[in-house]
Design a protein around this motif. Structure first.
Motif, PDB file in Angstrom:
ATOM      1  N   PRO A 286      59.934   0.701 -31.309  1.00 55.45           N
ATOM      2  CA  PRO A 286      60.242   0.680 -29.874  1.00 55.45           C
ATOM      3  C   PRO A 286      60.296   2.057 -29.231  1.00 55.45           C
ATOM      4  O   PRO A 286      60.318   2.157 -28.001  1.00 55.45           O
ATOM      5  CB  PRO A 286      61.618   0.011 -29.828  1.00 55.45           C
ATOM      6  CG  PRO A 286      62.232   0.330 -31.161  1.00 55.45           C
ATOM      7  CD  PRO A 286      61.096   0.308 -32.132  1.00 55.45           C
ATOM      8  N   TYR A 287      60.304   3.108 -30.033  1.00 52.62           N
ATOM      9  CA  TYR A 287      60.407   4.458 -29.478  1.00 52.62           C
ATOM     10  C   TYR A 287      59.086   4.932 -28.898  1.00 52.62           C
ATOM     11  O   TYR A 287      59.062   5.838 -28.065  1.00 52.62           O
ATOM     12  CB  TYR A 287      60.872   5.433 -30.555  1.00 52.62           C
ATOM     13  CG  TYR A 287      62.045   4.940 -31.355  1.00 52.62           C
ATOM     14  CD1 TYR A 287      63.292   4.744 -30.758  1.00 52.62           C
ATOM     15  CD2 TYR A 287      61.913   4.641 -32.708  1.00 52.62           C
ATOM     16  CE1 TYR A 287      64.368   4.269 -31.486  1.00 52.62           C
ATOM     17  CE2 TYR A 287      62.987   4.170 -33.450  1.00 52.62           C
ATOM     18  CZ  TYR A 287      64.204   3.982 -32.835  1.00 52.62           C
ATOM     19  OH  TYR A 287      65.264   3.507 -33.558  1.00 52.62           O
ATOM     20  N   LEU A 288      57.988   4.346 -29.348  1.00 50.69           N
ATOM     21  CA  LEU A 288      56.682   4.837 -28.926  1.00 50.69           C
ATOM     22  C   LEU A 288      56.516   4.717 -27.414  1.00 50.69           C
ATOM     23  O   LEU A 288      56.158   5.692 -26.741  1.00 50.69           O
ATOM     24  CB  LEU A 288      55.581   4.066 -29.656  1.00 50.69           C
ATOM     25  CG  LEU A 288      54.171   4.631 -29.500  1.00 50.69           C
ATOM     26  CD1 LEU A 288      54.055   5.986 -30.172  1.00 50.69           C
ATOM     27  CD2 LEU A 288      53.132   3.674 -30.083  1.00 50.69           C
ATOM     28  N   THR A 289      56.776   3.543 -26.881  1.00 55.89           N
ATOM     29  CA  THR A 289      56.662   3.354 -25.434  1.00 55.89           C
ATOM     30  C   THR A 289      57.643   4.246 -24.693  1.00 55.89           C
ATOM     31  O   THR A 289      57.300   4.869 -23.679  1.00 55.89           O
ATOM     32  CB  THR A 289      56.898   1.882 -25.062  1.00 55.89           C
ATOM     33  OG1 THR A 289      55.882   1.080 -25.658  1.00 55.89           O
ATOM     34  CG2 THR A 289      56.876   1.688 -23.558  1.00 55.89           C
ATOM     35  N   ARG A 290      58.853   4.322 -25.193  1.00 57.59           N
ATOM     36  CA  ARG A 290      59.880   5.131 -24.531  1.00 57.59           C
ATOM     37  C   ARG A 290      59.496   6.599 -24.458  1.00 57.59           C
ATOM     38  O   ARG A 290      59.720   7.265 -23.436  1.00 57.59           O
ATOM     39  CB  ARG A 290      61.208   4.977 -25.287  1.00 57.59           C
ATOM     40  CG  ARG A 290      62.390   5.657 -24.611  1.00 57.59           C
ATOM     41  CD  ARG A 290      63.641   5.524 -25.461  1.00 57.59           C
ATOM     42  NE  ARG A 290      63.667   6.468 -26.577  1.00 57.59           N
ATOM     43  CZ  ARG A 290      64.593   6.479 -27.533  1.00 57.59           C
ATOM     44  NH1 ARG A 290      65.557   5.559 -27.517  1.00 57.59           N
ATOM     45  NH2 ARG A 290      64.564   7.370 -28.495  1.00 57.59           N
ATOM     46  N   GLU A 291      58.904   7.105 -25.528  1.00 58.17           N
ATOM     47  CA  GLU A 291      58.661   8.542 -25.625  1.00 58.17           C
ATOM     48  C   GLU A 291      57.307   8.991 -25.083  1.00 58.17           C
ATOM     49  O   GLU A 291      57.182  10.116 -24.613  1.00 58.17           O
ATOM     50  CB  GLU A 291      58.799   8.999 -27.082  1.00 58.17           C
ATOM     51  CG  GLU A 291      60.192   8.813 -27.657  1.00 58.17           C
ATOM     52  CD  GLU A 291      61.256   9.607 -26.913  1.00 58.17           C
ATOM     53  OE1 GLU A 291      60.929  10.656 -26.320  1.00 58.17           O
ATOM     54  OE2 GLU A 291      62.424   9.165 -26.911  1.00 58.17           O
ATOM     55  N   VAL A 292      56.288   8.149 -25.165  1.00 57.19           N
ATOM     56  CA  VAL A 292      54.964   8.601 -24.729  1.00 57.19           C
ATOM     57  C   VAL A 292      54.376   7.735 -23.623  1.00 57.19           C
ATOM     58  O   VAL A 292      53.288   8.013 -23.135  1.00 57.19           O
ATOM     59  CB  VAL A 292      53.974   8.677 -25.915  1.00 57.19           C
ATOM     60  CG1 VAL A 292      54.553   9.518 -27.037  1.00 57.19           C
ATOM     61  CG2 VAL A 292      53.578   7.298 -26.419  1.00 57.19           C
ATOM     62  N   GLY A 293      55.105   6.684 -23.215  1.00 55.39           N
ATOM     63  CA  GLY A 293      54.585   5.789 -22.192  1.00 55.39           C
ATOM     64  C   GLY A 293      54.264   6.474 -20.879  1.00 55.39           C
ATOM     65  O   GLY A 293      53.398   6.024 -20.133  1.00 55.39           O
ATOM     66  N   GLY A 294      54.946   7.582 -20.593  1.00 53.13           N
ATOM     67  CA  GLY A 294      54.714   8.283 -19.334  1.00 53.13           C
ATOM     68  C   GLY A 294      53.730   9.427 -19.426  1.00 53.13           C
ATOM     69  O   GLY A 294      53.446  10.088 -18.414  1.00 53.13           O
ATOM     70  N   LEU A 295      53.162   9.663 -20.605  1.00 54.91           N
ATOM     71  CA  LEU A 295      52.208  10.760 -20.779  1.00 54.91           C
ATOM     72  C   LEU A 295      50.816  10.356 -20.320  1.00 54.91           C
ATOM     73  O   LEU A 295      50.429   9.197 -20.399  1.00 54.91           O
ATOM     74  CB  LEU A 295      52.149  11.181 -22.247  1.00 54.91           C
ATOM     75  CG  LEU A 295      53.441  11.713 -22.889  1.00 54.91           C
ATOM     76  CD1 LEU A 295      53.191  12.076 -24.345  1.00 54.91           C
ATOM     77  CD2 LEU A 295      53.986  12.903 -22.122  1.00 54.91           C
ATOM     78  N   GLU A 296      50.055  11.340 -19.872  1.00 55.81           N
ATOM     79  CA  GLU A 296      48.657  11.098 -19.514  1.00 55.81           C
ATOM     80  C   GLU A 296      47.855  10.873 -20.789  1.00 55.81           C
ATOM     81  O   GLU A 296      47.864  11.712 -21.692  1.00 55.81           O
ATOM     82  CB  GLU A 296      48.097  12.312 -18.762  1.00 55.81           C
ATOM     83  CG  GLU A 296      46.677  12.146 -18.267  1.00 55.81           C
ATOM     84  CD  GLU A 296      46.561  11.151 -17.129  1.00 55.81           C
ATOM     85  OE1 GLU A 296      45.448  10.605 -16.944  1.00 55.81           O
ATOM     86  OE2 GLU A 296      47.557  10.929 -16.414  1.00 55.81           O
ATOM     87  N   PRO A 297      47.162   9.746 -20.922  1.00 59.41           N
ATOM     88  CA  PRO A 297      46.416   9.485 -22.155  1.00 59.41           C
ATOM     89  C   PRO A 297      45.327  10.519 -22.408  1.00 59.41           C
ATOM     90  O   PRO A 297      44.682  11.009 -21.480  1.00 59.41           O
ATOM     91  CB  PRO A 297      45.799   8.099 -21.904  1.00 59.41           C
ATOM     92  CG  PRO A 297      46.666   7.474 -20.867  1.00 59.41           C
ATOM     93  CD  PRO A 297      47.105   8.608 -19.985  1.00 59.41           C
ATOM     94  N   GLY A 298      45.156  10.843 -23.683  1.00 61.67           N
ATOM     95  CA  GLY A 298      44.118  11.767 -24.115  1.00 61.67           C
ATOM     96  C   GLY A 298      43.713  11.393 -25.528  1.00 61.67           C
ATOM     97  O   GLY A 298      43.522  10.219 -25.827  1.00 61.67           O
TER      98      GLY A 298
END
Length: 211
Positions: A32-44
């Motif tokens: 569950p941490y994946l969405t919390r931690e990187v969900g707001g990053l610009e995909p690359g």
């Protein structure tokens, strides 16, 4: 008991998991941490180091990341490929069967993530190794088992050599190179084989590479 965490170990682990429908690791959801931690990053570009059956890699691909999933186990990657096809994200995923203790990617990534990966080398040295593959301005996300934090309810405790502390990881990341964004030790409950609940005690660290 000391675990080798070599290719034979992981092939047996995933083959045994897949042989038991009630413990099918292919159905395990991403942490569950994946969405919390990187969900707001610009995909690359992203690397999932020790991707197992692809739960986190396929989720990243669904967010628009171009993902390389690397694992030492061919059995795990076969399941990961099936998962990606089922979720229609295969075009954004590349699977690599390799030993992360010696493999070299040849380039850096905007995101390097690892979730509960245990290689045949010291755990902290592994984190230090994969951190070198993060591009300047990119993100490192580590999710691991807390040292001394037993997983209860199913009789399983992570072997000591596969656990770490938050302090240990932070000491490996120099402040001139990394900015720590998240540093947490957190328990969570999840369903194991047969639907039995057990508690994990996790270490979560997210950092941005400054240079």
């Amino acid at each position: 008991m000391t675990h080798s965490f070599d290719k034979d170990y992981w092939e047996r682990h995933w083959e045994q998991s897949h042989g038991d429908a009630s413990a099918d690791a292919g159905g395990t959801p991403p942490n569950p941490y994946l969405t919390r931690e990187v969900g707001g990053l610009e995909p690359g570009t992203a690397l999932d180091a020790g991707c197992g059956t692809g739960a986190e890699a396929t989720l990243l691909a669904s967010y628009g990341w171009q993902v390389t999933g690397v694992d030492i186990s061919g059995a795990a990657l076969a399941k990961a490929s099936e998962r990606a096809a089922e979720q229609s994200v295969s075009d954004r995923l590349t699977w690599v069967e390799a030993d992360l203790t010696v493999w070299e990617p040849g380039h850096r990534f905007d995101l390097v993530a690892t979730s509960y990966a245990h290689p045949a080398m010291p755990q902290l040295a592994f984190y230090e190794r994969i951190s070198e593959w993060v591009a300047p301005g990119g993100t490192l996300l580590i999710v691991g088992h807390l040292h001394g934090g037993a997983a209860t309810g199913n009789g399983h405790t992570p072997p000591a050599e596969a656990t770490i502390t938050l302090t240990d990881i932070k000491e490996r990341l120099g402040s001139s190179v990394w900015r720590i964004e998240t540093a947490a030790e957190q328990p969570r409950t999840m369903a194991g084989a047969g639907g039995r609940l057990h508690e994990l005690r996790d270490v979560i660290l997210r950092a941005t590479r400054l240079r």
